[in-house]
Design an enzyme around this catalytic site. Structure first.
Site, PDB file in Angstrom:
ATOM      1  CG  ASP A 151      -3.081   1.319  -1.600  1.00  0.00           C
ATOM      2  OD1 ASP A 151      -4.191   0.495  -0.955  1.00  0.00           O
ATOM      3  OD2 ASP A 151      -2.364   1.738  -0.973  1.00  0.00           O
ATOM      4  CG  ASP A 155       0.121   0.056   2.510  1.00  0.00           C
ATOM      5  OD1 ASP A 155       0.960  -0.642   2.669  1.00  0.00           O
ATOM      6  OD2 ASP A 155      -0.336   0.703   3.451  1.00  0.00           O
ATOM      7  CD  GLU A 156      -1.108   4.809   2.707  1.00  0.00           C
ATOM      8  OE1 GLU A 156      -1.991   5.645   3.064  1.00  0.00           O
ATOM      9  OE2 GLU A 156      -0.183   4.498   3.895  1.00  0.00           O
ATOM     10  CB  ILE A 157       4.268   2.077  -3.364  1.00  0.00           C
ATOM     11  CG1 ILE A 157       3.674   0.793  -2.278  1.00  0.00           C
ATOM     12  CG2 ILE A 157       5.632   1.864  -3.626  1.00  0.00           C
ATOM     13  CD1 ILE A 157       3.508  -0.348  -2.942  1.00  0.00           C
TER      14      ILE A 157
END
Ligand code: ZN
EC number: 3.2.1.52
Length: 493
Positions: A329, A277-279
């Site tokens: 995501d 997630d959130e990369i």
């Protein structure tokens, strides 16, 4: 005669009230079907009902029978008659849950329990709680206490978020510099003991090693695994941090595979969560190694490189007998079909219908949010919503506790109780039996007794906030999720 029995989660099936009362026994003689493990069953009875118990065929006052007609291994039937008690189940799991139900009846009726017949089985089979031990370290004895509570409300998966930017919490043999003793780290033996403790309570522990983002703590220990070479310091507080694992370097790929192998050997669960997630992908754009890898694999962009990386790790995990879970995501149809997706971001386009989904919607399950943002009744409603939608890919549901700002037991408890218990009922209990008012009434009267002594419970007047304040707060939060998603290059619908 009908009566609302003081049970949480409330049974999914029929409850029939019978004549007479069942008096608390001072000891139990248990007639047990030989297919069940005697030691385990007697241990459950003694531990949860607080009475002496021994196996015996002559005049038993607790009969435990195998029910071949129950297809669900977590299902059970429980009958209390003046002369004794009978449990029917197909599996030890069902017996365990019947004993949990009986425990609540023993606590709520200290002398005589009204006779009754209960049929029960869970609505969802993945009923999970995620504990973030990376941001705030949670001592082992405290996790044990949480496991006890999860078991009592029939949650069956503990998802442990053990690594993030702000901390790495398991000492591994392969890379001993991961995590620091001083800031809190579990030894492998502590993890093994914890897994066994949970298993004994019918809870599977699923580890999460978040990658290739949320990886700063690992990069601080091994900076050469990054695109820039560091150095890095372990950050505090919340945020999305720019430095991620370099997938252009062979050494970095070998590193994560070795970590996955050692983690896989430590946790017997057939699942491993790899975050995803959130990369923010900026470092990969600027990194010669990542660009070289991208070209060599004929990939169009960094998103494709991320997909390749996740699919590689999924195959490696599969070779170890583990199915991978990833947050939703970036997942699209070109990701390995065996990946289970955990849907947390409700702003994302849910065009990932080909993957089994664990639902943990930000606006329904993030128990780290305060009650004005996430009122009790919103949590309670979630399980019903999922059951009504009947999505064919629904794999299960999960309650989440992120801990950037939650450090002490009191803070943790106040966020969890009673919302965790409400969520647990909404996942276990069949939608036809959902009743928020009944839940509030039963929790109000018996919640304190059902939970361990000295558990901190949020005062009732704060359970649900003023509607307008709640809407405003949620609007503000939604904008923040949007901003963060944009920052991490996530396409929103
Ligand atoms: Zn790189």
């Amino acid at each position: 005669m009908t009566e609302k029995l003081p049970l949480i989660p409330y049974p999914s099936g029929a409850i029939a009230m019978l004549n007479g009362t069942y008096m608390h026994p001072s000891s139990l003689v248990v007639a047990l079907d030989p297919v069940f493990d005697t030691e385990h069953v007697l241990h459950y009875v003694k531990e949860y009902l607080g009475v002496e118990a021994e196996k015996g065929e002559r005049s038993p006052n607790l009969t435990i029978a195998k029910a071949i007609d129950l297809k669900d291994e977590e299902a059970y039937r429980l009958e209390l008659q003046p002369c004794g008690c009978r449990i029917e189940a197909q599996d030890l799991k069902g017996i365990f849950y019947a004993v949990q139900t009986l425990r609540q009846l023993f606590l709520a009726y200290p002398h005589a329990i009204p006779c009754c017949r209960i049929q029960d089985a869970p609505a969802l089979h993945w009923r999970a709680f995620m504990l973030d031990v990376a941001r705030s370290f949670c001592p082992v004895e405290e996790i044990r206490r949480i496991i006890d509570i999860l078991a009592s409300c029939k949650i069956n998966v503990l998802h442990l978020h053990v690594s993030d930017d702000q901390g790495w919490r398991i000492a591994l043999d392969c890379f001993p510099n991961l995590g620091e003793e001083e800031s809190g780290r579990y030894s492998k033996q502590e993890i093994r003991d914890l897994v066994a403790y949970a298993q004994d309570r019918q809870i599977m522990v699923v580890p999460e090693i978040d990658m290739p983002g949320h990886f700063t703590a690992a990069l601080a220990a091994y900076p050469k695994l990054s695109c820039t070479g560091g150095p890095f310091t372990v950050p505090k507080g919340e945020g999305i941090f720019p430095d991620i694992l370099c997938v252009g370097k062979d050494e970095a790929l070998a590193f994560v595979k070795t970590v996955i192998t050692e983690i896989a050997s430590l946790f017997p669960a057939p699942y491993i969560h790899l975050g995803g997630d959130e990369i923010p992908l900026d470092r990969w754009v600027a990194c010669p190694d990542c660009q070289k890898r991208k070209k060599a694999l004929l990939l169009s962009d960094e998103k494709a490189l991320l997909r390749w990386f996740c699919n590689e790790m999924t195959m490696h995990a599969a070779s170890l007998g583990k199915q991978v879970i990833l947050y939703n995501d970036y997942l699209d149809q070109d990701y390995n079909k065996n990946i289970i997706t955990q849907v947390w971001n409700p702003l994302l386009d849910a065009s990932l219908s080909e993957h089994p989904a664990i639902m943990s919607d930000y606006f329904h399950t993030y128990l780290d949010m305060d009650h004005t943002l996430l009122p009790l009744q919103v949590v309670y409603r979630y399980g019903k919503q999922l059951q009504t939608e009947k999505d064919a890919n629904l794999f299960g549901a999960e309650l989440m506790l992120w801990t950037e700002y939650i450090c002490t037991r009191a803070e943790r408890d106040l966020h969890l109780f009673p919302r965790l218990i409400a969520g647990a009922e909404s996942f276990w209990t069949h939608q036809g039996q959902h009743d928020y008012r009944r839940f509030v009434d039963i929790f109000g009267r018996y919640g304190e007794q059902f939970l361990p002594p000295e558990t901190h419970i949020t005062p009732r007047k704060q359970w649900n906030s003023c509607f307008i304040i709640s809407v405003l707060q949620r609007y503000k939060r939604r904008r923040r999720v949007k901003r963060n998603s944009k920052k991490a290059g996530i396409a929103l619908s």
